[in-house]
Design an enzyme around this catalytic site. Sequence first.
Site, PDB file in Angstrom:
ATOM      1  N   LYS A 194      -7.431  -2.594 -16.636  1.00 37.47           N
ATOM      2  CA  LYS A 194      -6.337  -2.084 -15.802  1.00 37.47           C
ATOM      3  C   LYS A 194      -5.079  -1.768 -16.609  1.00 37.47           C
ATOM      4  O   LYS A 194      -4.252  -0.945 -16.203  1.00 37.47           O
ATOM      5  CB  LYS A 194      -5.978  -3.121 -14.732  1.00 37.47           C
ATOM      6  CG  LYS A 194      -7.070  -3.357 -13.708  1.00 37.47           C
ATOM      7  CD  LYS A 194      -6.975  -2.355 -12.570  1.00 37.47           C
ATOM      8  CE  LYS A 194      -7.984  -2.699 -11.493  1.00 37.47           C
ATOM      9  NZ  LYS A 194      -7.942  -1.737 -10.388  1.00 37.47           N
ATOM     10  N   SER A 203      -2.836  -8.172  -5.850  1.00 35.69           N
ATOM     11  CA  SER A 203      -2.897  -9.609  -6.121  1.00 35.69           C
ATOM     12  C   SER A 203      -3.690  -9.845  -7.387  1.00 35.69           C
ATOM     13  O   SER A 203      -3.857 -10.967  -7.829  1.00 35.69           O
ATOM     14  CB  SER A 203      -3.607 -10.330  -4.971  1.00 35.69           C
ATOM     15  OG  SER A 203      -4.946  -9.858  -4.913  1.00 35.69           O
TER      16      SER A 203
END
Lengths: 362, 362
Positions: free
Chosen positions: B57, B88
């Site tokens: 990511k 989250s």
Amino acid sequence: MTSPYCITIDDVKTAAGRIAGVAHRTPVLTCSSLNGLSKGRHLFFKVEALQKTGSFKFRGALNAVKEELERRKKADNDTALHVLTHSSGNHAQALALAAKLAGGSATTGSTAASTNVQATIVMPSNTPTVKRNAVQDFGATIVMVEPTNKARREKAEEIRQNTGASFIHPSEDPRVIAGQGTVCLEMLEQVQELTDKPLDVVIIPVGGGGLASGNIITLRSVLGDKVKIVLAEPAKLDDAKRSFEAKELLPHDPSNNLDSVADGLKTTLGPNTWPIIRDKADDILTVTEDEILLATKLIWERLKICIEPSAGVGIAACLGEEFQAKYPTQEYSNVGIILCGGNVDIVKISKKIEEAVARQSA
Amino acid sequence: MTSPYCITIDDVKTAAGRIAGVAHRTPVLTCSSLNGLSKGRHLFFKVEALQKTGSFKFRGALNAVKEELERRKKADNDTALHVLTHSSGNHAQALALAAKLAGGSATTGSTAASTNVQATIVMPSNTPTVKRNAVQDFGATIVMVEPTNKARREKAEEIRQNTGASFIHPSEDPRVIAGQGTVCLEMLEQVQELTDKPLDVVIIPVGGGGLASGNIITLRSVLGDKVKIVLAEPAKLDDAKRSFEAKELLPHDPSNNLDSVADGLKTTLGPNTWPIIRDKADDILTVTEDEILLATKLIWERLKICIEPSAGVGIAACLGEEFQAKYPTQEYSNVGIILCGGNVDIVKISKKIEEAVARQSA
């Protein structure tokens, strides 16, 4: 000038050439969150858990097998090589695979048979099945004995006499020691690519002392006295520390319970590894079982490497109060740590870690 | 010719240049025992668990932040950049660190303030403390909301309107998708150094589809139709497979229990990722929870990498019966597998693995 030790840096360099292309050049990893936990030091982890068979032991085993093959070739001895050891741990797997790969790669041998290296491993009967299977998968012959040091030694000697196999000791064989010394030879080159300042300290876990003594030879040869060499062992297995303080080779303290989670470090120093450590190490630190478990968890979760607890001993020492007090960050900023292996039953060790975490927060 | 998709290979190449030197070029690892378990294939693992913040990511987040900085610089806009997302999971950490590092590294900005990138992350109130702390440690501002998708979206939109922050979606932002596409750009180069045969199959876990769609663009551009692109997802989270079969974008099956151990794959495809997957993926395979857990254990113990279960989905698919039947070793020998992340509570997952092992041997 004759060296007073069983190997010199030239032996390490020869070993590096021998194992190149077969053993992995394992990565050096860094991690900013672990640097933060170590008061802003720069930690450089040499990840031998990613070595073939999951530990640095493959280096020494491969160097020993290849040296045997070379020597026999020089002597025009074309009987098949048969190597032998006793081990329940990482050296067993390492020698089994080294025999398989060294044989296969010695394509210049005069006949196919002569390049086939046979390996026999004497293992205690309580060796976990998974370790037994790994050795078997590499094509080695396993001989089971009662789980005592005496039974292991005697059986290996019996096989040696009956078969003429070459015995390769897990930590005392000079070729094994030289092979392990290639860890820091690589690490120093790799660290140089990452930073323009040399390592101030290297921390090495110590059990039988093959890894420690081989890399002491390397580090003193390349960096001289400018680098601090700190060995680390579990407090439960403190033969190296007690020997270092007494200046004589001592066995484990008979009052110690030897049941450390860092089972790879249970063996003791011997006549070849001890003099190097006695004369050339700077310090030996011990760590508690809980420190080892929590450090192992840290490496799992932050560095994302599945190390075995024996490899957690080095980072545990680095994060401990004694190291932090003796080696302040300002003077000792760049720290190399050898993560020696990754052969671990994670589910089993996870439970022990959970208990350690609970004790910590109690 | 206009591309019908939100990015082209040029966007991926631009992203590669932007993130170079800040994002890690993660290693490609191989493991002979895992090859053995896969009927003698050659498996090449691209280890994004070793990427900064522990997942791929970081690539997409960094590319997005840097592109924003470049665009503002071109427009002579020297107000400080403020980026915003709701997450989250791994995108939260990734964007927080990307903001910190992109700001710090943009030393050519006109004032110090203009190179300081502020990050705000909207997180559900049930986010584990350890994940919250990681985001906070990177200097991002956290805004807690009720743990519903609606609350997250609404709060992020409110902050965007009030502050003018740039919203960077975890999987739909084209700059994020292009950044994730750099994974295979690197992997193809690295595999070429290891073998003279190209990859026959690449297996990619799919959740929101940013990783999958970005790397589909890369793989089709470099290898054309010669490579099979197989996406993998948990059977409990099979929106991609159902959409792929129906040829229309579907949400999760409301009858599914979404509580998969591969929690990183819970998000669903969107209007930017879906068309690429619909048109250019070859296959989508699903795996059971136990398959995911056992595959995760295998990677921990054999490859020595602490992956999260979401990253176990790819290897689980590769070892599953459906893959083995559809893609015989003879034709599909070289297999690339993206190990997408390593952010995992090992103690917690170990317990689930132990239960899966028990079920397996029951």
